[in-house]
Design an enzyme around this catalytic site. Structure first.
Site, PDB file in Angstrom:
ATOM      1  N   TRP A 103       0.895  -1.219   0.203  1.00 25.97           N
ATOM      2  CA  TRP A 103      -0.039   0.005  -0.116  1.00 25.97           C
ATOM      3  C   TRP A 103       0.515   0.993   0.329  1.00 25.97           C
ATOM      4  CZ3 TRP A 103      -4.518  -0.451  -2.155  1.00 25.97           C
ATOM      5  CH2 TRP A 103      -5.258  -1.350  -1.913  1.00 25.97           C
ATOM      6  N   ASP A 174      -0.729   6.624   6.606  1.00 30.04           N
ATOM      7  CA  ASP A 174      -2.228   5.280   6.377  1.00 30.04           C
ATOM      8  C   ASP A 174      -2.762   4.693   7.182  1.00 30.04           C
ATOM      9  OD1 ASP A 174      -3.912   3.830   4.727  1.00 30.04           O
ATOM     10  OD2 ASP A 174      -2.688   3.692   3.393  1.00 30.04           O
ATOM     11  N   LYS A 198     -12.262  -1.520   7.403  1.00 29.99           N
ATOM     12  CA  LYS A 198     -11.090  -2.152   7.432  1.00 29.99           C
ATOM     13  C   LYS A 198     -11.698  -2.584   9.738  1.00 29.99           C
ATOM     14  CE  LYS A 198      -9.154  -2.571   4.049  1.00 29.99           C
ATOM     15  NZ  LYS A 198      -7.952  -1.628   3.456  1.00 29.99           N
TER      16      LYS A 198
HETATM   17  C1  LIG Z   1      -7.391  -0.877   2.110  1.00 23.78           C
HETATM   18  C2  LIG Z   1      -6.371  -0.195   2.471  1.00 23.78           C
HETATM   19  C3  LIG Z   1      -6.309   0.818   1.950  1.00 23.78           C
HETATM   20  C4  LIG Z   1      -7.043   1.309   0.167  1.00 23.78           C
HETATM   21  O1  LIG Z   1      -7.871   0.990   0.734  1.00 23.78           O
HETATM   22  P1  LIG Z   1      -9.219   1.244  -0.273  1.00 23.78           P
HETATM   23  O2  LIG Z   1     -10.637   2.140   0.665  1.00 23.78           O
HETATM   24  O3  LIG Z   1      -9.855   0.263  -1.163  1.00 23.78           O
HETATM   25  O4  LIG Z   1      -9.356   2.597  -1.197  1.00 23.78           O
HETATM   26  C5  LIG Z   1      -4.525   1.735   1.614  1.00 23.78           C
HETATM   27  N1  LIG Z   1      -4.176   1.347   2.234  1.00 23.78           N
HETATM   28  C6  LIG Z   1      -4.438   0.663   3.351  1.00 23.78           C
HETATM   29  C7  LIG Z   1      -3.404   0.503   4.252  1.00 23.78           C
HETATM   30  C8  LIG Z   1      -5.848  -0.521   3.200  1.00 23.78           C
HETATM   31  O5  LIG Z   1      -5.007  -1.114   4.495  1.00 23.78           O
END
Ligand SMILES: *Cc1c(COP(=O)(O)O)cnc(C)c1O
Length: 362
Positions: A103, A174, A198
């Protein structure tokens, strides 16, 4: 109600049963309005309670100081991969992107459209174990607009627990797969973001926590829907927000608060992760090759020494009542995502299964 299966999906992921039962009970007649929350205007007084409560609980759970604003956006965490450079680069053409896995790497790839990111790989393999360099060894550039990193790599199961302590440097995190899983010091960050599906709720809404003095240095071509200042000015309702996701998130936040807040989940998550990693490390039947200081407590990855047993492992796990433990296709193996909503008994059931499987096939 007792759960028959345990769901280890990485996202959208399992939600607290109590929250879903509550939402179910309210589904057709929300707060005695005679309507479902799905049918109500985001500008109604009733929906405003969702907005106020979600903000209040989030501020309280994470101890967010006054000088930080909270935004509820659309477009997921991936949307933020574009929003961040468009909002924060200003006149600068450089930003530091820390690469610790899938990511964080992809955040950097997106930023290439808007600037020349410095690609900083911090994952090292030493004695067959992956680890992350300490922050004071990260080769950050002198004049960059900000530094972006990901404290929990959802796919690889790699985590960075160290908190940034940099002077004169904007730090962006993030936190999609770890926000509210452990105590963090918001003041160490300028902006953090997380999509809801998540650890917070259902997919749709994305949470931004940002220092208010970051607003207003936007790229002239920024889409208005991505402009933090514009979103803030419109109370996160410049466009119609994902109301159900927002509502569900507010219920989960309230649930977290009632359970004992982030401190409670930090303890529980440490206990769950330790229990599972202890099983993995007990023999060489299961393998996890991440250094113990960088092992994720949210997404626990492992593989079988004998990968010819992979399909058997999956099929038997499903029969055991354990779902979605297949690893992400880019790295294979297995992954158990054990966010806040996963109980200790769910992890114990997985460990029981792993013991059984090893006895039978080891
Ligand atoms: C799932 C995830 C993303 C992407 O998330 P979306 O909502 O599908 O755009 C980005 N960064 C991390 C760390 C993730 O776990």
């Amino acid at each position: 109600m007792k759960k028959k299966i345990y769901n280890f999906s990485a996202g959208p992921s399992m939600l607290p049963t109590e929250v879903m039962l509550y939402a179910q009970k309210q589904f057709l007649n929300w707060k005695n309005t005679g309507c479902s929350v799905l049918e109500i205007s985001h500008r109604s007084l009733d929906f405003n309670t969702v907005v106020e409560e979600s903000t209040k609980y989030l501020r309280n759970l994470l101890n967010i100081p006054e000088e930080y604003i909270i935004l509820f956006c659309s477009g997921g965490a991936r949307g933020q991969f574009s929003s961040i450079p468009l909002n924060l680069l200003g006149n600068c053409n450089k930003a530091d992107y820390i690469d610790s896995g899938y990511w964080s790497y992809h955040a950097m790839v997106e930023a290439k459209k808007y600037c020349t990111p410095k690609h900083i790989i911090v994952k090292k393999k030493i004695n067959n174990k992956y680890s992350i360099m300490n922050m004071n060894h990260w080769p950050l550039s002198k004049n960059s607009a900000y530094m972006h990193f990901c404290p929990n790599e959802t796919i690889e199961g790699v985590a960075i627990y160290e908190e940034p302590n940099f002077i004169h440097r904007k730090v962006i995190g993030d936190f999609s797969s770890c926000l509210l899983s452990r105590v963090i010091d918001i003041k160490k960050y300028d902006l953090i973001y997380a999509s809801a599906q998540k650890n917070i709720g259902s997919s749709g809404i994305t949470i931004i926590i940002a220092k208010s003095n970051l607003l207003g240095q936007v790229h002239p071509l920024i889409p208005s829907i991505m402009d933090y200042k514009n979103i803030f000015k419109n109370q996160s309702m410049f466009n119609t927000p994902a109301t159900f996701s927002w509502y569900l998130s507010s219920l989960v936040l309230k649930w977290m608060k009632n359970m004992g807040g982030v401190q409670y989940f930090q303890k529980l998550n440490a206990k769950k992760a330790k229990f599972l990693y202890t099983k993995i490390d007990e023999s060489d039947f299961y393998i996890n090759d991440i250094d113990k200081y960088n092992r994720s407590q949210m997404n626990i990855t492992f593989r079988l020494r004998d990968c010819s047993l992979n399909d058997m492992f999956i099929n038997k796990s499903i029969k055991f009542g354990l779902k979605f433990i297949k690893g992400h296709k880019i790295i294979g193996g297995f992954r158990a995502s054990i966010y806040n909503a996963m109980s200790f008994s769910g992890v114990r059931k997985l460990v029981d299964f792993m013991k059984y499987f090893e006895k039978r096939f080891g």
